[in-house]
Design an enzyme around this catalytic site. Structure first.
Site, mmCIF file in Angstrom:
data_model
loop_
_atom_site.group_PDB
_atom_site.id
_atom_site.type_symbol
_atom_site.label_atom_id
_atom_site.label_comp_id
_atom_site.label_asym_id
_atom_site.label_seq_id
_atom_site.Cartn_x
_atom_site.Cartn_y
_atom_site.Cartn_z
ATOM 1 N N GLU A 223 1.070 -1.095 0.096
ATOM 2 C CA GLU A 223 -0.006 0.124 -0.133
ATOM 3 C C GLU A 223 0.847 1.441 0.016
ATOM 4 O O GLU A 223 1.428 1.239 0.998
ATOM 5 C CB GLU A 223 -0.970 0.309 1.149
ATOM 6 C CG GLU A 223 -1.753 -0.614 1.593
ATOM 7 C CD GLU A 223 -3.265 -0.779 0.553
ATOM 8 O OE1 GLU A 223 -3.149 0.175 -0.378
ATOM 9 O OE2 GLU A 223 -3.896 -2.086 0.008
ATOM 10 N N CYS A 257 -1.817 9.575 2.031
ATOM 11 C CA CYS A 257 -1.497 9.388 1.228
ATOM 12 C C CYS A 257 -2.409 9.774 -0.436
ATOM 13 O O CYS A 257 -2.101 9.418 -1.893
ATOM 14 C CB CYS A 257 -1.191 7.182 1.021
ATOM 15 S SG CYS A 257 -2.610 7.209 2.048
#
Ligand code: NAD
Length: 481
Positions: A223, A257
């Site tokens: 991720e 993110c």
């Protein structure tokens, strides 16, 4: 259930880490994590851990990032609680065998996919959402029946301390463990064999993780981040766009993110957007943003210095913000215009409260610019015109996509969360998290019936047998039954 490799040939981590892993392996091999009841109990205990300690969690996040309580509850407490509720409501159905369609040759057999846990899995978390990004994947791993090692980020030290203290009080110590440390300890930990590694963080460290995983052929979920573009084209209300953009960009001081990394729009849109951004910032945070309790700080002096380096090197023009205070690890929400494609602010993921705006007149040229970059974790388009949204959706690739807003798409457990290309691979959230930590075992339970049909495949071979066999094994063959 569990395959034990030849450990003599495999590099090991530190001895205390090995002891933890041995304990978890023994528990996994005993089968204790398999029953649904056990998984439910652990997920319910995890819920209690969050509920009972909400105030401590909020305080730890404030210590680490000066995270406002509102943002902490929304993005680290409630998102985890919602995921837990979702997992507990759906666990029974997730665990059911999934029956598949059959042909005539297998008509009497039981043919299904069985979800099995992978074994002992490792979850490595980053510092920006230090609670959410450890616990959310852990929910999937527990639901799927695994034993779990979590490795919090040493950078968010207060949350790291709290998780380490709370976990053994609520969850089975035999099945779940926290291993702490920075790069050195993480690399030692990675020398051990895991059955899956779930890593959230930067691309540079992802390469270290992937190389370590290769030694044991361990499957990995990565991720990662990237530069998430926000295209603003066609008719659009600048004030409405500014509200959504400011919230998504400056939530957690831009250390998300999925934060919009940069804006692409025409000159006319930029001229309407910049004053709207300035106004919305004042409406949200007041005239002295440093005094606002609603703005997080940059996590460490090192990260502050990196961001200030980008700001000092940009050839763009700062039109909003730009104020900074090293002692307070503060950087004001900053908007930079006249940014070129090769500017310092376009080199790497910004991951802080700086928003560059690049002016490009045509939507097509903007799309082309995004294609010259690596595939991002999220892609945003703001427009009142559905044809613009459709065009961007169909001509781009990214982990997730959201029109007329930012970040919110990741809070819906029905949608998979994960990257593509350089923003990572693999998915989680909701059912996708359960799947990420499950092996899908193909099962065919056969009896002894229909031997005449089965005998078609045995030698001596003949053309006639072959033609019957081809028919019985074709998917169409079942429609006559
Ligand atoms: P990081 O890679 O520095 O650290 C993450 C983890 O890796 C930490 O637990 C740390 O201890 C460990 N680590 C750091 N250096 C290491 C090394 N040399 N060897 C082994 N382990 C090491 O990442 P970060 O700075 O904590 O996070 C920022 C990045 O993460 C950004 O790129 C951001 O976009 C990305 N991110 C992605 C997601 C997502 O869900 N896709 C979420 C948050 C952050």
């Amino acid at each position: 259930v569990f395959f034990r490799p030849n450990h003599k040939q495999i590099p090991r981590g530190t001895s205390s880490q090995s002891q933890v892993l041995e304990r978890l392996r023994t528990a996994f091999e005993s089968g204790v994590t398999i029953p649904e009841k056990f998984r439910r109990t652990q997920l319910t205990n995890l819920m209690s851990m969050i509920k009972d300690n909400e105030e401590q969690i909020v305080n730890a996040l404030h210590k680490d990032l000066t995270k406002p309580k509102f943002e902490a509850i929304l993005s680290e407490v409630d998102i985890v609680m919602n995921e837990l509720h979702y997992a507990l409501s759906n666990l029974t159905s997730w665990m059911q065998p999934e029956y598949v369609s059959k042909n005539l040759a297998t008509k009497l057999d039981d043919c299904f996919v069985r979800r099995e846990p992978l074994g002992v899995v490792l979850i490595i978390g980053p510092w920006n959402y230090p609670m959410q990004l450890l616990i959310l994947p852990m929910i999937g791993a527990i639901a799927a029946g695994n034993c779990v090692v979590i490795k919090p980020s040493e950078v968010s030290a207060a949350t790291d301390n709290l998780i380490t203290e709370l976990m053994p009080k609520y969850l089975s110590k035999d099945c779940y463990a926290v291993v702490r440390g920075g790069p050195k300890e993480t690399q030692a930990l990675l020398k051990n064999r895991f059955d899956h590694i779930f890593y959230t963080g930067s691309q540079a460290v992802a390469r270290v993780v992937l190389q370590a995983a290769a030694v044991h052929l361990t499957p990995v979920t990565l991720e990662l981040g990237g530069k998430c573009p926000c295209l603003i084209y066609g008719r659009v209300n600048a004030t409405a766009a500014a509200h959504r953009l400011v919230w998504a960009k400056f939530f957690n001081a831009g250390q998300s993110c999925v934060a919009p990394d940069y804006v692409l729009c025409s000159k006319a849109t930029r001229d309407a957007l910049v004053p709207a951004l300035r106004q919305v910032l004042e409406d949200f945070y007041g005239s002295d943003i440093q005094k606002s309790p609603d703005m997080s700080r940059i996590v460490t002096p090192k990260h502050w210095t990196r961001l200030m380096g980008l700001l000092n090197r940009t050839k763009g023009k700062v039109v909003v913000g730009g104020e900074h205070d090293e002692k307070d690890r503060y950087i004001a929400p900053t908007v930079v215009v006249d940014v070129a494609e090769d500017d310092a602010l376009m080199e790497e993921e910004i991951f802080g409260p700086i928003l560059p705006i690049l002016t490009i007149e045509s939507l097509e040229e903007s799309i082309k610019l995004t294609k010259r970059k690596e595939k991002p974790l999220a892609f945003y388009v703001f427009s009142d015109e559905s044809s613009v949204v459709k065009k961007v959706l169909e001509n781009s690739s990214s982990g997730g996509f959201c029109s007329n807003d930012g970040i919110v798409h990741m809070a819906l457990p029905g949608l998979p969360f994960g990257g593509v290309g350089n923003s990572g691979f693999g998915h989680y959230h909701g059912h996708w998290g359960f799947e990420a930590f499950s092996h899908r075992r193909a099962v065919m339970l056969r009896g002894w019936a229909l031997e005449k049909l089965n005998a078609l495949r045995y030698p001596p071979y003949s053309d006639e047998k072959l033609s019957w066999l081809r028919w019985t094994t074709s998917p169409k063959s079942c429609s006559i039954m």
